[in-house]
Scaffold this motif. Structure first.
Motif, PDB file in Angstrom:
ATOM      1  N   ARG A   1       0.863  -1.183   0.000  1.00  0.00           N
ATOM      2  CA  ARG A   1       0.000   0.000   0.000  1.00  0.00           C
ATOM      3  C   ARG A   1       0.896   1.228   0.000  1.00  0.00           C
ATOM      4  O   ARG A   1       1.877   1.290   0.749  1.00  0.00           O
ATOM      5  CB  ARG A   1      -0.852  -0.023   1.253  1.00  0.00           C
TER       6      ARG A   1
ATOM      7  N   ARG B   1      11.924   5.215   7.271  1.00  0.00           N
ATOM      8  CA  ARG B   1      11.792   3.832   7.735  1.00  0.00           C
ATOM      9  C   ARG B   1      12.198   2.906   6.586  1.00  0.00           C
ATOM     10  O   ARG B   1      11.892   3.190   5.423  1.00  0.00           O
ATOM     11  CB  ARG B   1      10.356   3.480   8.108  1.00  0.00           C
TER      12      ARG B   1
ATOM     13  N   ARG C   1      11.841   2.034  14.539  1.00  0.00           N
ATOM     14  CA  ARG C   1      11.818   2.732  15.820  1.00  0.00           C
ATOM     15  C   ARG C   1      11.414   1.766  16.924  1.00  0.00           C
ATOM     16  O   ARG C   1      10.436   1.036  16.795  1.00  0.00           O
ATOM     17  CB  ARG C   1      10.827   3.892  15.792  1.00  0.00           C
TER      18      ARG C   1
ATOM     19  N   GLY D   1     -13.606  17.378  18.921  1.00  0.00           N
ATOM     20  CA  GLY D   1     -13.835  17.014  17.527  1.00  0.00           C
ATOM     21  C   GLY D   1     -12.549  17.033  16.730  1.00  0.00           C
ATOM     22  O   GLY D   1     -11.577  16.376  17.091  1.00  0.00           O
TER      23      GLY D   1
ATOM     24  N   GLN E   1     -10.855  15.402   5.097  1.00  0.00           N
ATOM     25  CA  GLN E   1     -10.224  14.095   5.097  1.00  0.00           C
ATOM     26  C   GLN E   1      -8.747  14.208   4.701  1.00  0.00           C
ATOM     27  O   GLN E   1      -8.429  14.665   3.605  1.00  0.00           O
ATOM     28  CB  GLN E   1     -10.940  13.179   4.091  1.00  0.00           C
TER      29      GLN E   1
ATOM     30  N   LYS F   1     -15.541  12.773   7.316  1.00  0.00           N
ATOM     31  CA  LYS F   1     -14.211  12.166   7.351  1.00  0.00           C
ATOM     32  C   LYS F   1     -14.397  10.691   7.673  1.00  0.00           C
ATOM     33  O   LYS F   1     -15.118  10.342   8.602  1.00  0.00           O
ATOM     34  CB  LYS F   1     -13.340  12.820   8.421  1.00  0.00           C
ATOM     35  N   GLU F   2     -13.709   9.863   6.896  1.00  0.00           N
ATOM     36  CA  GLU F   2     -13.936   8.423   7.036  1.00  0.00           C
ATOM     37  C   GLU F   2     -12.714   7.732   7.634  1.00  0.00           C
ATOM     38  O   GLU F   2     -11.577   8.024   7.260  1.00  0.00           O
ATOM     39  CB  GLU F   2     -14.248   7.827   5.664  1.00  0.00           C
TER      40      GLU F   2
ATOM     41  N   GLU G   1      -7.839  -2.456  14.745  1.00  0.00           N
ATOM     42  CA  GLU G   1      -6.715  -1.939  13.966  1.00  0.00           C
ATOM     43  C   GLU G   1      -7.255  -0.995  12.902  1.00  0.00           C
ATOM     44  O   GLU G   1      -8.120  -1.390  12.105  1.00  0.00           O
ATOM     45  CB  GLU G   1      -5.956  -3.091  13.309  1.00  0.00           C
TER      46      GLU G   1
ATOM     47  N   THR H   1      -7.230   1.078   9.487  1.00  0.00           N
ATOM     48  CA  THR H   1      -6.638   0.782   8.183  1.00  0.00           C
ATOM     49  C   THR H   1      -6.689   1.975   7.226  1.00  0.00           C
ATOM     50  O   THR H   1      -6.136   1.903   6.142  1.00  0.00           O
ATOM     51  CB  THR H   1      -7.361  -0.416   7.529  1.00  0.00           C
ATOM     52  N   SER H   2      -7.371   3.045   7.595  1.00  0.00           N
ATOM     53  CA  SER H   2      -7.406   4.227   6.726  1.00  0.00           C
ATOM     54  C   SER H   2      -6.027   4.888   6.725  1.00  0.00           C
ATOM     55  O   SER H   2      -5.263   4.778   7.696  1.00  0.00           O
ATOM     56  CB  SER H   2      -8.476   5.196   7.198  1.00  0.00           C
ATOM     57  N   LEU H   3      -5.695   5.572   5.619  1.00  0.00           N
ATOM     58  CA  LEU H   3      -4.327   6.067   5.404  1.00  0.00           C
ATOM     59  C   LEU H   3      -3.798   6.913   6.557  1.00  0.00           C
ATOM     60  O   LEU H   3      -2.685   6.724   7.016  1.00  0.00           O
ATOM     61  CB  LEU H   3      -4.281   6.911   4.129  1.00  0.00           C
ATOM     62  N   GLU H   4      -4.606   7.846   7.009  1.00  0.00           N
ATOM     63  CA  GLU H   4      -4.117   8.782   8.018  1.00  0.00           C
ATOM     64  C   GLU H   4      -3.823   8.094   9.352  1.00  0.00           C
ATOM     65  O   GLU H   4      -2.928   8.494  10.089  1.00  0.00           O
ATOM     66  CB  GLU H   4      -5.160   9.890   8.230  1.00  0.00           C
TER      67      GLU H   4
ATOM     68  N   GLU I   1      -3.347   4.679   9.695  1.00  0.00           N
ATOM     69  CA  GLU I   1      -2.944   3.303   9.417  1.00  0.00           C
ATOM     70  C   GLU I   1      -1.999   2.750  10.493  1.00  0.00           C
ATOM     71  O   GLU I   1      -1.001   3.375  10.838  1.00  0.00           O
ATOM     72  CB  GLU I   1      -2.261   3.214   8.059  1.00  0.00           C
TER      73      GLU I   1
ATOM     74  N   PRO J   1       2.020   3.678  15.686  1.00  0.00           N
ATOM     75  CA  PRO J   1       3.148   3.074  14.977  1.00  0.00           C
ATOM     76  C   PRO J   1       4.307   4.024  14.702  1.00  0.00           C
ATOM     77  O   PRO J   1       5.466   3.627  14.801  1.00  0.00           O
ATOM     78  CB  PRO J   1       2.519   2.565  13.682  1.00  0.00           C
ATOM     79  N   ASP J   2       4.051   5.294  14.350  1.00  0.00           N
ATOM     80  CA  ASP J   2       5.149   6.205  14.038  1.00  0.00           C
ATOM     81  C   ASP J   2       6.027   6.463  15.257  1.00  0.00           C
ATOM     82  O   ASP J   2       7.245   6.569  15.154  1.00  0.00           O
ATOM     83  CB  ASP J   2       4.614   7.541  13.507  1.00  0.00           C
ATOM     84  N   ALA J   3       5.397   6.582  16.414  1.00  0.00           N
ATOM     85  CA  ALA J   3       6.166   6.802  17.639  1.00  0.00           C
ATOM     86  C   ALA J   3       6.644   5.477  18.220  1.00  0.00           C
ATOM     87  O   ALA J   3       7.467   5.460  19.141  1.00  0.00           O
ATOM     88  CB  ALA J   3       5.317   7.548  18.669  1.00  0.00           C
ATOM     89  N   GLY J   4       6.144   4.353  17.690  1.00  0.00           N
ATOM     90  CA  GLY J   4       6.502   3.042  18.216  1.00  0.00           C
ATOM     91  C   GLY J   4       6.093   2.889  19.668  1.00  0.00           C
ATOM     92  O   GLY J   4       6.725   2.163  20.434  1.00  0.00           O
TER      93      GLY J   4
ATOM     94  N   GLY K   1     -11.301  11.805  16.700  1.00  0.00           N
ATOM     95  CA  GLY K   1     -12.175  12.960  16.535  1.00  0.00           C
ATOM     96  C   GLY K   1     -13.634  12.606  16.285  1.00  0.00           C
ATOM     97  O   GLY K   1     -14.439  13.475  15.946  1.00  0.00           O
TER      98      GLY K   1
END
Lengths: 400, 246
Positions: A31, A95, A113, A334, A363, B55-56, B72, B74-77, B79, B95-98, B114
């Motif tokens: 992806r 990464r 990380r 929100g 979005q 927003k989805e 879990e 799965t949406s991009l923002e 993920e 995940p980014d901060a582990g 949100g």
């Protein structure tokens, strides 16, 4: 490892990326995402003037999706700073790892990380990256997400208990690519591979509290006395729990074998924090956080820095004071959040504060704005009259 | 004499009617049994609507029994972000901060991405209602043309996000049709309307619902289940830190 490319090299890299992007849809089990971050900032330049600068980063991420047992990720950052000067982009691997879950353990190889210890801003348990420096900007939504090249083994021995062992080879010290052919750079130098850091931690839970203890043999830390002949020992403990408030406490030492007593005294670090949220009816959620960094063996009397540059340099390295505080108040409701945070140095009574606004308006799109200022006399660690003493940043991030 | 006979008939009829109406506790137990498969794997999405649009956020959720769940995103923002509930413990993985953060106390009321759902809402659902609340049958009312019992719930202790709740339970299908959630002060905090159900292996699982946080202006979150599997086999250590940080 950061590689700075010349314009032709940047163009070639861009073409390679475009080709890569074109090919990616053929690979069904991955992806791809892109995060574009763009900021413009105005800041006091220390000479009663104002400088303007810009920063744009594009992060390309490719993540595997085909297997639950094997996970891979490659993320590349391309950053262009100072919009006005049009310098070449900076490429950095954010990464690049493969992680495999075997029945009894998990292995991770690559640039990834690992997060040791507890604490959002100050975390003495974070031996791999260091979370006690004052350099991360307060205007970032994620303070610390650095990664290192490593090999790690994770062995669970309970639902929330595990042992983690890690080896971290040294980075390259000069670019491996040259500005002109032949590539790679024949003069590239590398640290000695035998100067690999190695560590181990154990994490478990009992009595509603998380217990963590670990150790790192650190070749990298020149400040603590790591030399060609050997590195320093860094043991730590970290606790986290809840008793009316969320709390965490970590302590770490850096011990140089050539002078263990003095190095222990000088480098003992303790970090602690409490946090709590309130949910007033009909109003945004209010989050309060206070963290502290205590170094008993450091200076507890104020030093007057000779110049703004000297104070700036002290901030960028490791300021010698024994106590720093990080307070934070956040309002969230929100899709919007407002955060007021700061760094305070009680020893010389100086500090800096920031007001950060975030708004996830559509979005994938987040708008950000931040104003920060330093408050202190000219010779203090934080001074109102130095470069960056006041700054305003506006930006946007978009993920697609 | 006739009056005594009539009174006796009324008493007998009332007793017979009472015998047919299950208790509030029994209705809650039947509702939970009907809508909570022993194990499940669900793919779904949340659509949060505010004045700027929708927003989805998509997710996969795994659940076993009433107190183990793993979500879990799965949406991009979002993920790779995960939420693990194990009994009363709740962990969130970034995940980014582990970093894995254990959420306790008031933090459980934080909004998820949100949306109008809190971490408690997302991971407990109808979990063990009678463990935390006393139930009282308050009457009957029609919701969207369906005849429902109204069950009033009152918290047994302070460690719940809502002090009282009213649940409208479909008399025929024994599933909830709508839920109102209140603060100690009696103020309405959230409403949830269930609009569709997914029938699978004898269970009726809410597959489309709308949550409105009454503390937010012009905000609502639709929760959709796109795909569901029941009788899923999980390893003994699935709901653990290992899976959370995988």
């Amino acid at each position: 490892m950061i590689v700075r490319l010349t314009r032709p090299a940047a163009a070639a890299a861009g073409a390679a990326l475009a080709l890569l992007l074109a090919v990616i849809p053929l690979a069904a089990e991955s992806r791809t995402s892109v995060k574009v971050s763009s900021y413009a900032a105005g800041y006091a330049n220390g000479n009663d003037g104002l400088d303007l600068t810009g920063l744009a980063t594009a992060r390309l991420s490719i993540k595997s999706t085909g297997s639950r047992d094997v996970k891979g990720e490659f993320s590349l950052d391309s950053t262009t700073a100072s919009l006005g000067t049009g310098g070449p982009p900076l490429l950095d691997i954010y990464r690049a790892f493969v992680q495999t879950d075997f029945p009894a353990l998990r292995l991770t190889l690559g640039k990834a990380r690992l997060s040791w210890g507890d604490g959002i801003y100050f975390n003495a348990g974070d031996r791999l990256y260091g979370s006690t420096s004052l350099t991360p900007g307060l205007t970032s939504s994620v303070f610390r997400d650095e990664a290192r090249w490593l090999a790690a083994a994770y062995l669970p021995f309970g639902m929330f208990s595990f042992v983690e062992a890690v080896a971290l080879p040294p980075d390259f010290i000069v670019p491996i690519m040259t500005e002109t052919p032949p590539w790679p750079n024949p003069d590239a130098e590398y640290y000695d591979i035998t100067h690999t850091d190695a560590g181990l931690r154990i994490v478990t839970e009992a009595v509603n509290t998380k217990f963590e203890a670990g150790y790192l043999y650190n070749y990298r830390d020149d400040e603590a006395g790591g030399t060609e002949a050997g590195g320093v020992h860094e043991p730590y403990v970290s606790l986290q729990g809840y008793l009316l408030l969320d709390w965490h406490l970590s302590a770490a030492a850096r011990i140089n074998p050539s002078d263990p007593k003095e190095s222990f005294r000088e480098n003992l670090e303790i970090t602690a924090g409490v946090a709590h949220s309130f949910y007033p009816q009909g109003a945004p959620t209010i989050g309060l956080r206070l963290e502290g960094l205590i170094r008993p063996g450091r200076d507890w009397e104020a030093t007057s820095y000779a110049s703004a540059e000297a104070a700036q340099a002290a901030l960028a390295t490791s300021p010698g004071y024994g106590l720093f505080l990080y307070p934070e108040v956040s309002l969230s409701g929100g899709s919007a959040a407002l955060i007021v945070n700061g760094l305070y140095s009680p020893v010389d009574n100086s500090g800096m504060a920031s007001l950060l606004g975030q708004w996830k308006i559509y979005q994938g799109l987040t708008l950000l704005g931040a104003f920060s200022f330093q408050a202190g006399e000219g010779g203090d660690l934080f001074g109102w009259n130095r470069r960056g003493g006041q700054s305003l940043t506006l930006g946007a991030e978009y993920v697609f | 004499m006739k009056r005594i006979l009539l009174f006796g008939i009324i008493l007998t009829a009332a007793a017979a009617l009472a015998a047919q109406t299950p208790s509030a506790e029994e209705i809650i137990r039947q509702m939970e049994a009907k809508s909570s498969p022993e194990t499940s794997e669900v793919e779904g999405r949340m659509v949060t609507n505010d004045r700027f649009g929708a927003k989805e956020t998509s997710f996969i959720s795994y659940a076993q029994g009433t107190d183990l769940s793993l979500i879990e995103f799965t949406s991009l923002e979002e993920e790779g972000q995960k939420i693990l509930r194990s009994g009363d413990d709740l962990y969130v993985y970034f995940p980014d901060a582990g970093r894995t953060i254990r959420m306790q106390g008031a933090a459980l009321r934080d909004s998820v991405m949100g949306s109008d759902f809190s971490y408690e809402d997302m991971t407990t659902g109808d979990r063990g209602i009678l463990d935390d609340y006393t139930a009282e049958l308050k009457g009957s009312e029609s919701v969207d043309g369906r005849d429902c019992w109204i069950i009033g719930l009152t918290a047994l202790g302070p460690n719940v996000p809502y002090y009282t709740q009213d649940i409208w339970v479909d008399k025929e299908l024994l599933v909830s049709r709508q839920v109102y959630k209140y603060a100690v002060s009696g103020r309405l905090l959230k409403t949830m309307k269930i609009q569709e159900y997914l029938e699978m292996d004898g269970y009726l699982v809410p597959s489309r619902m709308i949550m409105e946080d009454k503390m937010k202006r012009n905000s609502s979150t639709e929760f959709h289940i796109e795909r569901m599997k029941t009788n899923v086999s999980f390893s003994r250590t699935f709901f653990s830190h290992r899976e959370l940080s995988r």
